[in-house]
Design an enzyme around this catalytic site. Structure first.
Site, PDB file in Angstrom:
ATOM      1  N   GLU A  63       0.912  -1.223   0.147  1.00 17.17           N
ATOM      2  CA  GLU A  63      -0.062  -0.033  -0.145  1.00 17.17           C
ATOM      3  C   GLU A  63       0.768   1.357   0.075  1.00 17.17           C
ATOM      4  O   GLU A  63       1.826   1.312   1.010  1.00 17.17           O
ATOM      5  CB  GLU A  63      -0.845  -0.052   1.016  1.00 17.17           C
ATOM      6  CG  GLU A  63      -2.091   0.422   1.159  1.00 17.17           C
ATOM      7  CD  GLU A  63      -3.006  -0.321  -0.077  1.00 17.17           C
ATOM      8  OE1 GLU A  63      -3.064  -0.097  -1.157  1.00 17.17           O
ATOM      9  OE2 GLU A  63      -3.720  -1.217   0.462  1.00 17.17           O
ATOM     10  N   THR A  65       2.887   1.947  -2.026  1.00 15.80           N
ATOM     11  CA  THR A  65       4.119   1.719  -2.829  1.00 15.80           C
ATOM     12  C   THR A  65       4.287   2.147  -4.238  1.00 15.80           C
ATOM     13  O   THR A  65       5.306   2.356  -4.690  1.00 15.80           O
ATOM     14  CB  THR A  65       4.587   0.368  -2.521  1.00 15.80           C
ATOM     15  OG1 THR A  65       3.370  -0.337  -2.794  1.00 15.80           O
ATOM     16  CG2 THR A  65       4.838  -0.150  -0.982  1.00 15.80           C
ATOM     17  N   ASP A  66       3.155   2.463  -4.856  1.00 13.53           N
ATOM     18  CA  ASP A  66       2.957   2.596  -6.206  1.00 13.53           C
ATOM     19  C   ASP A  66       3.943   3.608  -6.686  1.00 13.53           C
ATOM     20  O   ASP A  66       4.621   3.963  -7.548  1.00 13.53           O
ATOM     21  CB  ASP A  66       1.664   2.102  -6.861  1.00 13.53           C
ATOM     22  CG  ASP A  66       0.587   3.277  -6.620  1.00 13.53           C
ATOM     23  OD1 ASP A  66       0.949   3.897  -5.499  1.00 13.53           O
ATOM     24  OD2 ASP A  66      -0.423   3.156  -7.188  1.00 13.53           O
ATOM     25  N   SER A  97     -25.711   7.666 -16.709  1.00 13.25           N
ATOM     26  CA  SER A  97     -25.253   6.713 -15.450  1.00 13.25           C
ATOM     27  C   SER A  97     -26.725   5.934 -15.240  1.00 13.25           C
ATOM     28  O   SER A  97     -27.528   6.606 -14.730  1.00 13.25           O
ATOM     29  CB  SER A  97     -24.673   7.536 -14.490  1.00 13.25           C
ATOM     30  OG  SER A  97     -24.883   6.942 -13.117  1.00 13.25           O
ATOM     31  N   GLY A 151     -17.053   4.826  -2.945  1.00 11.40           N
ATOM     32  CA  GLY A 151     -16.238   5.461  -1.838  1.00 11.40           C
ATOM     33  C   GLY A 151     -15.968   4.434  -0.832  1.00 11.40           C
ATOM     34  O   GLY A 151     -15.617   4.560   0.255  1.00 11.40           O
ATOM     35  N   ALA A 152     -15.846   3.097  -1.523  1.00  7.76           N
ATOM     36  CA  ALA A 152     -15.638   2.048  -0.747  1.00  7.76           C
ATOM     37  C   ALA A 152     -14.015   1.687  -0.998  1.00  7.76           C
ATOM     38  O   ALA A 152     -13.627   0.937  -0.317  1.00  7.76           O
ATOM     39  CB  ALA A 152     -16.244   0.930  -1.031  1.00  7.76           C
ATOM     40  N   GLU A 189      -7.203  10.779 -14.306  1.00 10.14           N
ATOM     41  CA  GLU A 189      -7.399  10.636 -12.827  1.00 10.14           C
ATOM     42  C   GLU A 189      -6.630  11.894 -11.960  1.00 10.14           C
ATOM     43  O   GLU A 189      -6.993  12.612 -11.452  1.00 10.14           O
ATOM     44  CB  GLU A 189      -7.000   9.380 -12.132  1.00 10.14           C
ATOM     45  CG  GLU A 189      -7.215   9.422 -10.456  1.00 10.14           C
ATOM     46  CD  GLU A 189      -8.478   8.737 -10.055  1.00 10.14           C
ATOM     47  OE1 GLU A 189      -8.899   7.893 -10.853  1.00 10.14           O
ATOM     48  OE2 GLU A 189      -8.815   9.172  -9.065  1.00 10.14           O
ATOM     49  N   ASP A 201      -4.392   0.993  -9.589  1.00 10.92           N
ATOM     50  CA  ASP A 201      -5.885   0.985  -9.721  1.00 10.92           C
ATOM     51  C   ASP A 201      -6.002   0.203 -10.945  1.00 10.92           C
ATOM     52  O   ASP A 201      -7.089  -0.656 -11.354  1.00 10.92           O
ATOM     53  CB  ASP A 201      -6.824   1.983  -9.126  1.00 10.92           C
ATOM     54  CG  ASP A 201      -6.387   2.319  -7.984  1.00 10.92           C
ATOM     55  OD1 ASP A 201      -5.592   1.504  -7.234  1.00 10.92           O
ATOM     56  OD2 ASP A 201      -6.643   3.379  -7.051  1.00 10.92           O
TER      57      ASP A 201
HETATM   58  C1  GLA Z   1      -5.311   4.883  -3.911  1.00 10.29           C
HETATM   59  C2  GLA Z   1      -4.299   5.210  -5.327  1.00 10.29           C
HETATM   60  C3  GLA Z   1      -3.549   4.192  -5.678  1.00 10.29           C
HETATM   61  C4  GLA Z   1      -2.520   3.617  -4.542  1.00 10.29           C
HETATM   62  C5  GLA Z   1      -3.246   3.496  -3.130  1.00 10.29           C
HETATM   63  C6  GLA Z   1      -2.587   3.277  -2.067  1.00 10.29           C
HETATM   64  O1  GLA Z   1      -5.886   3.533  -4.162  1.00 10.29           O
HETATM   65  O2  GLA Z   1      -5.198   5.484  -6.112  1.00 10.29           O
HETATM   66  O3  GLA Z   1      -2.389   4.541  -6.861  1.00 10.29           O
HETATM   67  O4  GLA Z   1      -1.553   4.695  -4.083  1.00 10.29           O
HETATM   68  O5  GLA Z   1      -4.280   4.644  -3.044  1.00 10.29           O
HETATM   69  O6  GLA Z   1      -1.670   2.053  -2.068  1.00 10.29           O
END
Ligand code: GLA
Length: 414
Positions: A63, A65-66, A97, A151-152, A189, A201
């Site tokens: 988490e 780390t990307d 939508s 939002g989850a 984004e 993501d």
């Molecule tokens: C969000 C971001 C991701 C990543 C996570 C944390 O989901 O969109 O790119 O940085 O937070 O790991």
């Protein structure tokens, strides 16, 4: 005549059998698609040219780390958004939508941010494609909707961006590969939602494979798969239902704090380009050169990058218990050093710690709300959900939604 009747009867039965079989194995996608398609036909008085299924994602470990050039271990899930899309003869983009029952339209030659945040992801992807010299020759119209809870922290927005990118690539034959599409969606984004997110993501939504998790090296953007198919265990998400409004601004702040740490570490070793280049032992030796705040942020990231590698090692040995213990370490690092957890998430994780049947639990995604991800023995999943729901209600007077999910295929045509 009787002969023709016999054959048409046989053909209809065969078609029905295929539909039944398909529904048995893919019930949610088939049902979602039917609704999205029929709404398209009602709205636009023609059939869509394509239907696309774009999943949300989970992240097992790795988490924050990307964006530090590290490793992540996400997977696409069996919750998704379905798009029905068709070209138009004019230059309009028309979106509907289904979940919000809202429509929006904008001319192709005037793509800019709107006050409808859901539409911005769609406008953003189209604009990024055009700005990167991919020709969208005509307008198009679409309906979309699905079952990724908003939002989850399950990346419904990445699913929207990747789903549309994939659809336009098919529709206008843009010849982009999945990695190109992930990068386009990420830029959308950044530029249209204002969050400087990493690539995880989008990558997970596009590259998911059933029963596999994706070890993604975010430095060179290459991946390999690890089997995640444990018949006795389930992945259960517990949705706190809260999203503290710090989330987006604190996310961008964490990025800056990591960059500040990198800058200071570069003074010791100029070869360091990102926290990926910092080993745990190097960091332990030099950490006192960093102010406390930057030290804590960097300590979390450096250890988390290493934990992903250990986690994959545990997975390849089939040692899910060991993997789960890393998940707990991740959680308390995110809570203590990285400070992106919240009392609701901490409570839910702590509440699992005494249970033999829960191998791992941690907050997932950016933080400040969203879900915890839990590895739970299958025979007690219902009891687990009951207990978490009741204890959460008692503690916060809030409703907890839980979902059992599994690693699934990435974005694809339906
Ligand atoms: C969000 C971001 C991701 C990543 C996570 C944390 O989901 O969109 O790119 O940085 O937070 O790991």
């Amino acid at each position: 005549m009787q002969y023709v009747g016999y054959w048409s009867y046989l053909l209809i039965s065969l078609v029905l059998a295929v539909i039944l079989l398909f529904n048995t194995f893919h019930p949610p996608i088939a049902m979602k698609s039917a609704l999205i398609r029929s709404t398209f036909e009602n709205k636009f008085k023609q059939s869509p040219e394509i239907l696309v299924n774009a999943p949300g994602r989970i992240n097992l470990i790795g988490e924050h780390t990307d964006y530090n050039d590290g490793f992540v271990l996400p997977a696409a899930i069996d919750k998704s958004i379905v798009f029905a899309v068709g070209k138009r003869t004019d230059n309009l983009l028309k979106f509907h939508s289904v979940d919000l029952d809202e429509s929006f339209e904008i001319p192709l030659e005037d793509l800019k941010k709107s006050d409808k945040s859901w539409a911005n992801y769609l406008i953003g992807v189209t604009k990024e494609l055009i700005d990167n010299n991919h020709e969208i020759p005509t307008g198009f119209e679409l309906t979309f909707g699905g079952d990724i809870p908003l939002g989850a922290g399950l990346s419904s927005s990445a699913a929207v961006a990747c789903g549309l990118g994939f659809a336009l690539n098919e529709l206008f034959d843009l010849k982009l590969d999945r990695k190109d599409l992930a990068l386009i969606a990420q830029k959308a984004e950044h530029n249209f939602a204002g969050v400087n997110c990493g690539i995880m993501d989008m990558y997970a939504s596009l590259f998911g494979v059933e029963n596999e998790v994706i070890l993604l090296d975010c430095r060179d953007i290459r991946h390999r798969y690890f089997a995640f198919d444990f018949p006795d265990y389930a992945i259960v998400l517990c949705n706190t239902g809260v999203k503290h409004n710090l989330a987006d601004s604190e996310y961008n702040t964490r990025r800056k704090e990591c960059e500040a740490g990198v800058y200071l570490l570069q003074q010791i070793n100029p070869e360091i380009k990102s926290l990926r280049d910092v080993s745990v032992s190097f960091f332990a030796k030099h950490r006192t050169k960093l102010p406390l705040l930057e030290m804590k942020r960097c300590r979390f990231v450096v250890t988390e990058i290493e934990r992903v590698v250990w986690g994959c090692e545990a997975l390849s040995q089939g040692d899910l218990r060991m993997f789960g213990s890393y998940m707990y370490q991740t959680h308390w690092g995110l809570s203590g050093d990285y400070e992106v957890s919240c009392k609701e998430l901490d409570f839910l994780v702590k509440n699992t710690e005494q249970s033999e049947a829960v191998l791992g639990s941690r907050m997932m995604g950016g933080g400040f709300g969203g879900c915890t991800i839990n590895i739970v023995r299958k025979d007690v999943v219902n009891d687990f959900i009951k207990k978490q729901t009741a204890d959460y209600k008692e503690q916060f007077d809030l409703k907890l939604d839980c979902y059992v999910v599994k690693p699934s295929d990435g974005v694809k045509l339906v």
